[in-house]
Design a protein around this motif. Sequence first.
Motif, PDB file in Angstrom:
ATOM      1  N   TYR A  68       6.622  -1.930 -19.469  1.00 34.60           N
ATOM      2  CA  TYR A  68       6.199  -1.535 -18.125  1.00 34.60           C
ATOM      3  C   TYR A  68       5.071  -2.433 -17.632  1.00 34.60           C
ATOM      4  CZ  TYR A  68       8.639   2.845 -19.147  1.00 34.60           C
ATOM      5  OH  TYR A  68       9.583   3.783 -19.466  1.00 34.60           O
ATOM      6  N   CYS A  69       5.190  -2.817 -16.384  1.00 35.22           N
ATOM      7  CA  CYS A  69       4.124  -3.540 -15.716  1.00 35.22           C
ATOM      8  C   CYS A  69       3.168  -2.520 -15.093  1.00 35.22           C
ATOM      9  CB  CYS A  69       4.732  -4.430 -14.636  1.00 35.22           C
ATOM     10  SG  CYS A  69       3.531  -5.312 -13.627  1.00 35.22           S
ATOM     11  N   ASN A  70       1.893  -2.856 -15.107  1.00 37.26           N
ATOM     12  CA  ASN A  70       0.872  -1.983 -14.530  1.00 37.26           C
ATOM     13  C   ASN A  70      -0.106  -2.821 -13.719  1.00 37.26           C
ATOM     14  OD1 ASN A  70      -2.199  -0.948 -15.168  1.00 37.26           O
ATOM     15  ND2 ASN A  70      -0.820   0.710 -14.610  1.00 37.26           N
ATOM     16  N   ALA A  71      -0.575  -2.249 -12.619  1.00 41.26           N
ATOM     17  CA  ALA A  71      -1.557  -2.968 -11.799  1.00 41.26           C
ATOM     18  C   ALA A  71      -2.476  -1.982 -11.095  1.00 41.26           C
ATOM     19  CB  ALA A  71      -0.853  -3.858 -10.785  1.00 41.26           C
ATOM     20  N   VAL A  72      -3.728  -2.351 -11.014  1.00 42.46           N
ATOM     21  CA  VAL A  72      -4.722  -1.583 -10.252  1.00 42.46           C
ATOM     22  C   VAL A  72      -4.922  -2.322  -8.939  1.00 42.46           C
ATOM     23  CG1 VAL A  72      -7.069  -0.708 -10.193  1.00 42.46           C
ATOM     24  CG2 VAL A  72      -5.800  -0.757 -12.363  1.00 42.46           C
ATOM     25  N   ILE A  73      -4.518  -1.669  -7.842  1.00 39.78           N
ATOM     26  CA  ILE A  73      -4.402  -2.356  -6.558  1.00 39.78           C
ATOM     27  C   ILE A  73      -5.181  -1.620  -5.479  1.00 39.78           C
ATOM     28  CG2 ILE A  73      -2.772  -3.056  -4.764  1.00 39.78           C
ATOM     29  CD1 ILE A  73      -0.641  -3.331  -6.967  1.00 39.78           C
ATOM     30  N   ARG A  74      -5.915  -2.396  -4.703  1.00 39.26           N
ATOM     31  CA  ARG A  74      -6.582  -1.820  -3.526  1.00 39.26           C
ATOM     32  C   ARG A  74      -5.662  -2.013  -2.322  1.00 39.26           C
ATOM     33  NH1 ARG A  74     -11.544  -0.207  -2.246  1.00 39.26           N
ATOM     34  NH2 ARG A  74     -12.426  -1.046  -4.189  1.00 39.26           N
ATOM     35  N   SER A  75      -5.411  -0.934  -1.649  1.00 38.13           N
ATOM     36  CA  SER A  75      -4.500  -0.965  -0.504  1.00 38.13           C
ATOM     37  C   SER A  75      -5.180  -1.603   0.712  1.00 38.13           C
ATOM     38  CB  SER A  75      -4.058   0.458  -0.150  1.00 38.13           C
ATOM     39  OG  SER A  75      -3.421   0.481   1.107  1.00 38.13           O
ATOM     40  N   TRP A  76      -4.424  -2.458   1.393  1.00 34.02           N
ATOM     41  CA  TRP A  76      -4.931  -3.059   2.628  1.00 34.02           C
ATOM     42  C   TRP A  76      -5.014  -1.996   3.728  1.00 34.02           C
ATOM     43  CZ3 TRP A  76      -6.560  -8.005   3.676  1.00 34.02           C
ATOM     44  CH2 TRP A  76      -6.802  -8.304   5.024  1.00 34.02           C
ATOM     45  N   ALA A  77      -4.057  -1.104   3.736  1.00 30.79           N
ATOM     46  CA  ALA A  77      -3.956  -0.124   4.809  1.00 30.79           C
ATOM     47  C   ALA A  77      -5.046   0.948   4.734  1.00 30.79           C
ATOM     48  CB  ALA A  77      -2.577   0.528   4.778  1.00 30.79           C
ATOM     49  N   THR A  78      -5.318   1.427   3.518  1.00 33.54           N
ATOM     50  CA  THR A  78      -6.230   2.574   3.387  1.00 33.54           C
ATOM     51  C   THR A  78      -7.547   2.231   2.710  1.00 33.54           C
ATOM     52  OG1 THR A  78      -5.351   3.224   1.232  1.00 33.54           O
ATOM     53  CG2 THR A  78      -4.210   4.079   3.177  1.00 33.54           C
ATOM     54  N   GLY A  79      -7.585   1.103   2.026  1.00 26.22           N
ATOM     55  CA  GLY A  79      -8.791   0.748   1.283  1.00 26.22           C
ATOM     56  C   GLY A  79      -8.922   1.458  -0.050  1.00 26.22           C
ATOM     57  N   SER A  80      -8.012   2.353  -0.337  1.00 30.57           N
ATOM     58  CA  SER A  80      -8.094   3.095  -1.585  1.00 30.57           C
ATOM     59  C   SER A  80      -7.528   2.284  -2.736  1.00 30.57           C
ATOM     60  CB  SER A  80      -7.328   4.417  -1.460  1.00 30.57           C
ATOM     61  OG  SER A  80      -5.971   4.166  -1.212  1.00 30.57           O
ATOM     62  N   VAL A  81      -7.966   2.627  -3.933  1.00 31.17           N
ATOM     63  CA  VAL A  81      -7.506   1.948  -5.148  1.00 31.17           C
ATOM     64  C   VAL A  81      -6.525   2.850  -5.881  1.00 31.17           C
ATOM     65  CG1 VAL A  81      -8.188   0.979  -7.373  1.00 31.17           C
ATOM     66  CG2 VAL A  81      -9.639   0.645  -5.353  1.00 31.17           C
ATOM     67  N   GLY A  82      -5.406   2.298  -6.259  1.00 29.67           N
ATOM     68  CA  GLY A  82      -4.395   3.064  -6.970  1.00 29.67           C
ATOM     69  C   GLY A  82      -3.930   2.361  -8.228  1.00 29.67           C
ATOM     70  N   ASN A  83      -3.412   3.150  -9.158  1.00 30.86           N
ATOM     71  CA  ASN A  83      -2.868   2.633 -10.416  1.00 30.86           C
ATOM     72  C   ASN A  83      -1.345   2.718 -10.327  1.00 30.86           C
ATOM     73  OD1 ASN A  83      -3.007   1.674 -13.084  1.00 30.86           O
ATOM     74  ND2 ASN A  83      -2.745   3.739 -13.884  1.00 30.86           N
ATOM     75  N   TYR A  84      -0.688   1.579 -10.380  1.00 32.08           N
ATOM     76  CA  TYR A  84       0.747   1.522 -10.131  1.00 32.08           C
ATOM     77  C   TYR A  84       1.509   1.047 -11.360  1.00 32.08           C
ATOM     78  CZ  TYR A  84      -0.677   1.953  -5.283  1.00 32.08           C
ATOM     79  OH  TYR A  84      -1.222   2.402  -4.109  1.00 32.08           O
ATOM     80  N   TRP A  85       2.757   1.552 -11.461  1.00 31.54           N
ATOM     81  CA  TRP A  85       3.622   1.204 -12.581  1.00 31.54           C
ATOM     82  C   TRP A  85       4.957   0.685 -12.074  1.00 31.54           C
ATOM     83  CZ3 TRP A  85       1.992   1.367 -17.597  1.00 31.54           C
ATOM     84  CH2 TRP A  85       0.821   2.088 -17.858  1.00 31.54           C
ATOM     85  N   GLY A  86       5.515  -0.270 -12.803  1.00 30.92           N
ATOM     86  CA  GLY A  86       6.870  -0.713 -12.551  1.00 30.92           C
ATOM     87  C   GLY A  86       7.866   0.275 -13.136  1.00 30.92           C
ATOM     88  N   GLN A  87       9.136   0.000 -12.921  1.00 25.90           N
ATOM     89  CA  GLN A  87      10.185   0.913 -13.348  1.00 25.90           C
ATOM     90  C   GLN A  87      10.531   0.764 -14.826  1.00 25.90           C
ATOM     91  OE1 GLN A  87      10.655  -1.938 -11.843  1.00 25.90           O
ATOM     92  NE2 GLN A  87      12.496  -2.931 -12.656  1.00 25.90           N
ATOM     93  N   GLY A  88      10.060  -0.294 -15.432  1.00 24.40           N
ATOM     94  CA  GLY A  88      10.325  -0.540 -16.845  1.00 24.40           C
ATOM     95  C   GLY A  88      11.531  -1.440 -17.046  1.00 24.40           C
ATOM     96  N   THR A  89      11.452  -2.271 -18.069  1.00 24.81           N
ATOM     97  CA  THR A  89      12.570  -3.149 -18.423  1.00 24.81           C
ATOM     98  C   THR A  89      12.756  -3.114 -19.934  1.00 24.81           C
ATOM     99  OG1 THR A  89      13.506  -5.384 -18.181  1.00 24.81           O
ATOM    100  CG2 THR A  89      11.122  -5.235 -18.549  1.00 24.81           C
ATOM    101  N   GLN A  90      14.000  -2.977 -20.355  1.00 28.15           N
ATOM    102  CA  GLN A  90      14.295  -2.819 -21.785  1.00 28.15           C
ATOM    103  C   GLN A  90      14.278  -4.167 -22.491  1.00 28.15           C
ATOM    104  OE1 GLN A  90      15.042   0.122 -23.688  1.00 28.15           O
ATOM    105  NE2 GLN A  90      14.849  -1.328 -25.398  1.00 28.15           N
ATOM    106  N   VAL A  91      13.565  -4.226 -23.590  1.00 31.69           N
ATOM    107  CA  VAL A  91      13.591  -5.387 -24.488  1.00 31.69           C
ATOM    108  C   VAL A  91      14.112  -4.900 -25.836  1.00 31.69           C
ATOM    109  CG1 VAL A  91      12.199  -7.074 -25.738  1.00 31.69           C
ATOM    110  CG2 VAL A  91      11.727  -6.599 -23.326  1.00 31.69           C
ATOM    111  N   THR A  92      15.207  -5.494 -26.272  1.00 34.54           N
ATOM    112  CA  THR A  92      15.807  -5.115 -27.544  1.00 34.54           C
ATOM    113  C   THR A  92      15.882  -6.337 -28.446  1.00 34.54           C
ATOM    114  OG1 THR A  92      17.152  -3.398 -26.498  1.00 34.54           O
ATOM    115  CG2 THR A  92      17.818  -4.123 -28.695  1.00 34.54           C
ATOM    116  N   VAL A  93      15.277  -6.230 -29.611  1.00 31.89           N
ATOM    117  CA  VAL A  93      15.305  -7.312 -30.596  1.00 31.89           C
ATOM    118  C   VAL A  93      16.243  -6.873 -31.716  1.00 31.89           C
ATOM    119  CG1 VAL A  93      13.977  -8.804 -32.106  1.00 31.89           C
ATOM    120  CG2 VAL A  93      12.941  -7.893 -30.005  1.00 31.89           C
ATOM    121  N   SER A  94      17.362  -7.571 -31.825  1.00 28.71           N
ATOM    122  CA  SER A  94      18.373  -7.165 -32.784  1.00 28.71           C
ATOM    123  C   SER A  94      19.216  -8.365 -33.197  1.00 28.71           C
ATOM    124  CB  SER A  94      19.270  -6.091 -32.181  1.00 28.71           C
ATOM    125  OG  SER A  94      20.322  -5.752 -33.068  1.00 28.71           O
ATOM    126  N   SER A  95      19.668  -8.339 -34.436  1.00 28.29           N
ATOM    127  CA  SER A  95      20.546  -9.406 -34.901  1.00 28.29           C
ATOM    128  C   SER A  95      22.007  -8.988 -34.767  1.00 28.29           C
ATOM    129  CB  SER A  95      20.221  -9.757 -36.350  1.00 28.29           C
ATOM    130  OG  SER A  95      20.310  -8.615 -37.175  1.00 28.29           O
TER     131      SER A  95
END
Length: 121
Positions: A94-121
């Motif tokens: 998962y990607c994560n970012a702490v972002i200040r909004s241009w519209a509201t000036g507030s700071v939020g903690n945001y997450w991506g939807q997730g991406t599967q990584v599979t290590v297998s032979s």
Amino acid sequence: QVQLVESGGGLVQPGGSLRLSCAASGSIFNINVMGWYRQAPGKQRESVAVIPSSGSTYYADSVKGRFTISRDNAKNTTWLQMNSLKYEDTAVYYCNAVIRSWATGSVGNYWGQGTQVTVSS
């Protein structure tokens, strides 16, 4: 509204490499910290790598020397280059970012939807 979109996951053999990307879009004034987390089945989500706006980098001990986090502030994008992948790296990343909004000036903690990584032979 802010959105994080990830890409780059997949299936790879042990010792292989993958590169994850995460692009932030929307009403963004600035991005403080960007980072990558992962969650394996039956385990808690854990921090993998973090990169503040200063460019300093922090890594979990388990990935030091193998993973590299980077970011482009102009593109609001972060990448995670994963080399020498091991079975135990298998997880949803998962990607994560702490972002200040241009519209509201507030700071939020945001997450991506997730991406599967599979290590297998």
